[in-house]
Design a protein around this motif. Structure first.
Motif, short mmCIF file in Angstrom:
data_model
loop_
_atom_site.label_atom_id
_atom_site.label_comp_id
_atom_site.label_asym_id
_atom_site.label_seq_id
_atom_site.Cartn_x
_atom_site.Cartn_y
_atom_site.Cartn_z
N HIS A 263 -38.35 35.02 -7.10
CA HIS A 263 -39.57 35.35 -6.38
C HIS A 263 -39.44 35.38 -4.86
N VAL A 264 -38.29 34.95 -4.31
CA VAL A 264 -38.09 35.01 -2.87
C VAL A 264 -36.91 35.90 -2.51
N VAL A 265 -35.76 35.68 -3.14
CA VAL A 265 -34.57 36.47 -2.82
C VAL A 265 -34.63 37.85 -3.47
N HIS A 266 -35.17 37.93 -4.69
CA HIS A 266 -35.30 39.20 -5.44
C HIS A 266 -33.95 39.89 -5.61
N ALA A 267 -32.93 39.13 -6.02
CA ALA A 267 -31.59 39.69 -6.21
C ALA A 267 -31.16 39.49 -7.65
N ASP A 268 -30.43 40.49 -8.18
CA ASP A 268 -29.87 40.35 -9.52
C ASP A 268 -28.87 39.20 -9.54
N SER A 269 -28.95 38.37 -10.59
CA SER A 269 -28.09 37.18 -10.70
C SER A 269 -28.19 36.32 -9.45
N GLY A 270 -29.39 36.28 -8.87
CA GLY A 270 -29.57 35.53 -7.62
C GLY A 270 -29.29 34.05 -7.77
N ALA A 271 -29.63 33.47 -8.92
CA ALA A 271 -29.38 32.04 -9.12
C ALA A 271 -27.89 31.73 -9.08
N THR A 272 -27.08 32.62 -9.64
CA THR A 272 -25.63 32.42 -9.62
C THR A 272 -25.09 32.46 -8.20
N PHE A 273 -25.55 33.44 -7.41
CA PHE A 273 -25.08 33.54 -6.03
C PHE A 273 -25.56 32.36 -5.18
N LEU A 393 -50.02 23.49 -8.87
CA LEU A 393 -51.04 23.48 -7.82
C LEU A 393 -51.18 24.83 -7.13
N PHE A 394 -50.10 25.56 -7.04
CA PHE A 394 -50.13 26.86 -6.37
C PHE A 394 -50.37 28.01 -7.34
N GLY A 395 -50.68 27.70 -8.61
CA GLY A 395 -51.11 28.72 -9.55
C GLY A 395 -50.01 29.54 -10.19
N TYR A 396 -48.85 28.94 -10.43
CA TYR A 396 -47.76 29.69 -11.06
C TYR A 396 -48.14 30.05 -12.50
N VAL A 397 -47.84 31.29 -12.90
CA VAL A 397 -48.18 31.81 -14.23
C VAL A 397 -46.95 31.74 -15.12
N SER A 398 -47.06 31.04 -16.28
CA SER A 398 -45.94 30.92 -17.22
C SER A 398 -45.83 32.17 -18.09
N GLN A 407 -46.00 37.00 -9.85
CA GLN A 407 -46.77 35.94 -9.21
C GLN A 407 -47.48 36.47 -7.97
N ASP A 408 -48.62 35.85 -7.61
CA ASP A 408 -49.32 36.24 -6.39
C ASP A 408 -48.71 35.54 -5.18
N ASP A 409 -49.25 35.84 -3.98
CA ASP A 409 -48.69 35.29 -2.75
C ASP A 409 -48.76 33.76 -2.71
N THR A 410 -49.83 33.19 -3.25
CA THR A 410 -49.97 31.74 -3.24
C THR A 410 -48.90 31.07 -4.08
N ALA A 411 -48.66 31.60 -5.27
CA ALA A 411 -47.62 31.03 -6.13
C ALA A 411 -46.24 31.17 -5.49
N ARG A 412 -45.99 32.30 -4.84
CA ARG A 412 -44.69 32.48 -4.18
C ARG A 412 -44.52 31.51 -3.02
N LEU A 413 -45.62 31.18 -2.33
CA LEU A 413 -45.55 30.19 -1.27
C LEU A 413 -45.18 28.83 -1.85
N GLY A 414 -45.74 28.47 -3.00
CA GLY A 414 -45.37 27.22 -3.65
C GLY A 414 -43.90 27.19 -4.02
N VAL A 415 -43.38 28.31 -4.53
CA VAL A 415 -41.95 28.41 -4.85
C VAL A 415 -41.11 28.13 -3.62
N LEU A 416 -41.51 28.71 -2.48
CA LEU A 416 -40.75 28.56 -1.24
C LEU A 416 -40.81 27.13 -0.70
N LEU A 417 -42.00 26.55 -0.61
CA LEU A 417 -42.16 25.21 -0.06
C LEU A 417 -41.44 24.16 -0.92
#
Length: 442
Positions: A263-273, A393-398, A407-417
């Motif tokens: 939700h922030v980097v938006h890269a393929d296999s981003g977790a691996t990198f 709390l930031f409204g992440y959708v499972s 996800q909306d902007d609020t949920a993405r902010l929660g991911v970042l913080l």
């Protein structure tokens, strides 16, 4: 703090042979894999594959680890009474490998039943891990009585630990992706990590089979007495509290890797990198941290490494406007700090244990390491729980599709913080507790 010298029951040892350093360090394949992959995969697996709500998923991840807080000191007491710690490593390690694969092999595909199966499987695996980790962490204080030699041993161990985290943390998400994602992908990833645990278990068991260990001949008469003595060890208490809080910060960041990549980097296999960037530099900076520790002492070096981690995490708040390469470079900076935290915390622990053994003449390394691993386990468990709470709390959708929902902007902010500011605050603030630690070399 000074000591009057080792007791007659403790046999001083010289420089450890390389085969012992390498053999002992292979156990980090077990601790690195189990300490990393559940924090990395389990929360996203529950929310984005099994469809469990973020708050409930965080609780399911936390409760089995909370059990370890109770069982780890017991495992330390049992291993102290047994004497030889190596059989614990073999039996618990092989059992852990099977149980870890079982976490992702549940018969229920989604919903409450699937979440309950994961929680029970994780609980049994965590129990097996306790009986591997506690004896393993206790061994350095019994392999050598040299202050600098323990740093050398921990440098080897943390180098292998960094490799284990890199291999397991970077490749486990990749295995999920390459095996088709969803339930099938996670099952193959569980098998892969289980195999890695088997390699580490056999490596440490056979690699240390000819090693002569030094240990005091007596232990305290009961667990309560041992816990009281450990609590009275002021440097140990300061180091433990610092490490627990830092483990919470590290666990929070680990839990957010997949979400941050999606939700922030938006890269393929981003977790691996991201994992490669986080752990890869550790293999390069380990000799540098060793020299820093020799010059400035372990406590000061631990503070410097912690502040480097915190600073990098704060700067990473700018990730949404940075190119991916900039994000990966910042993560590499954080990883350099993390490597130093590992080296100095783990080499200061056996200093505390050896001081206590020399002072009392009693064998109780298992209780100290039981408390240490219980605190570390609690911290690494609270981290995903905190991250899950932030998502809630930031409204992440499972999702139950195996793919993360939009996800909306609020949920993405929660991911970042949760991935940046919260770990930075926890890791940075924890160093204030080290004021109560006195370098045991003096």
């Amino acid at each position: 703090m000074t000591t009057t010298g080792p007791s007659p029951e403790v046999r001083p040892t010289g420089v450890l042979p390389r085969r012992v350093l390498a053999g002992y360090s292979l156990g980090s394949l077990v601790t690195g894999a189990f300490g990393t992959v559940p924090g990395l995969l389990l929360l996203p697996y529950l929310t984005d594959t099994l469809g469990v709500a973020a708050g409930v998923a965080g609780l399911l991840v936390l409760l089995p680890k909370a059990w370890d807080v109770l069982i780890n000191p017991v495992a330390g007491r049992i291993s102290d009474r047994r004497g030889d710690r190596r059989p614990f490593l073999l039996v618990a390690g092989l059992l852990l490998a099977v149980l870890f694969a079982a976490i992702f092999a549940g018969p229920i595909r989604s919903g409450t039943g699937a979440g309950a199966y994961v929680a029970i499987s994780f609980l049994t695996a965590a129990t097996a891990y306790a009986f591997f980790q506690v004896p393993y962490v206790a061994m350095p204080a019994e392999l050598t009585d040299g202050y600098e030699e323990r740093t050398r041993l921990m440098t080897w161990r943390v180098a292998v630990l960094a490799l284990a985290i890199l291999v397991s943390g970077a490749l486990a998400p990749l295995v999920v992706d390459q095996a088709g994602g969803g339930l099938v992908g996670h099952r193959w990833s569980g098998i892969f990590v289980g195999a890695l645990i088997v390699v580490g278990t056999l490596g440490v068991y056979f690699g240390t089979r000819t090693t002569e260990t030094r240990s005091a001949g007596e232990s305290e008469p009961n667990l309560r007495s041992q816990l009281r003595i450990a609590a009275a060890n002021r440097p140990f208490r300061a180091l433990l509290l610092c490490w627990i809080i830092q483990a919470i910060g590290i666990g929070t960041m680990l839990a957010g890797v997949q979400y941050f990549a999606d939700h922030v980097v938006h890269a393929d296999s981003g977790a691996t990198f991201l994992f490669a960037a986080f752990v890869g530099p550790a293999l390069l900076v380990m000799p540098l941290w060793s020299r820093v520790g020799a010059r400035f002492g372990k406590p000061r070096s631990l503070i410097a490494a912690s502040l480097l981690f915190a600073l990098g995490a704060l700067v990473l708040l700018a990730a949404p406007v940075l190119p991916p390469v900039g994000v990966y470079l910042l993560v590499a900076l954080i990883g350099g700090g993390y490597a130093g935290q590992q080296v100095f915390s783990l080499s200061m622990l056996p200093d505390c244990i050896a001081h206590d053994t020399a002072r009392t003449g009693r064998r109780q390394a298992g209780v100290f390491t039981g408390l240490w691993t219980a605190g570390e386990t609690l911290g690494l468990a609270l981290g995903p729980g905190i991250y899950a709470l932030i998502l809630q709390l930031f409204g992440y959708v499972s999702s139950s599709t195996g793919e993360a929902a939009t996800q909306d902007d609020t949920a993405r902010l929660g991911v970042l913080l949760g991935f940046t500011a919260v770990p930075a605050l926890l890791v940075g603030a924890a160093v204030l507790l080290l004021g109560a630690y006195r370098d045991l070399e003096r």
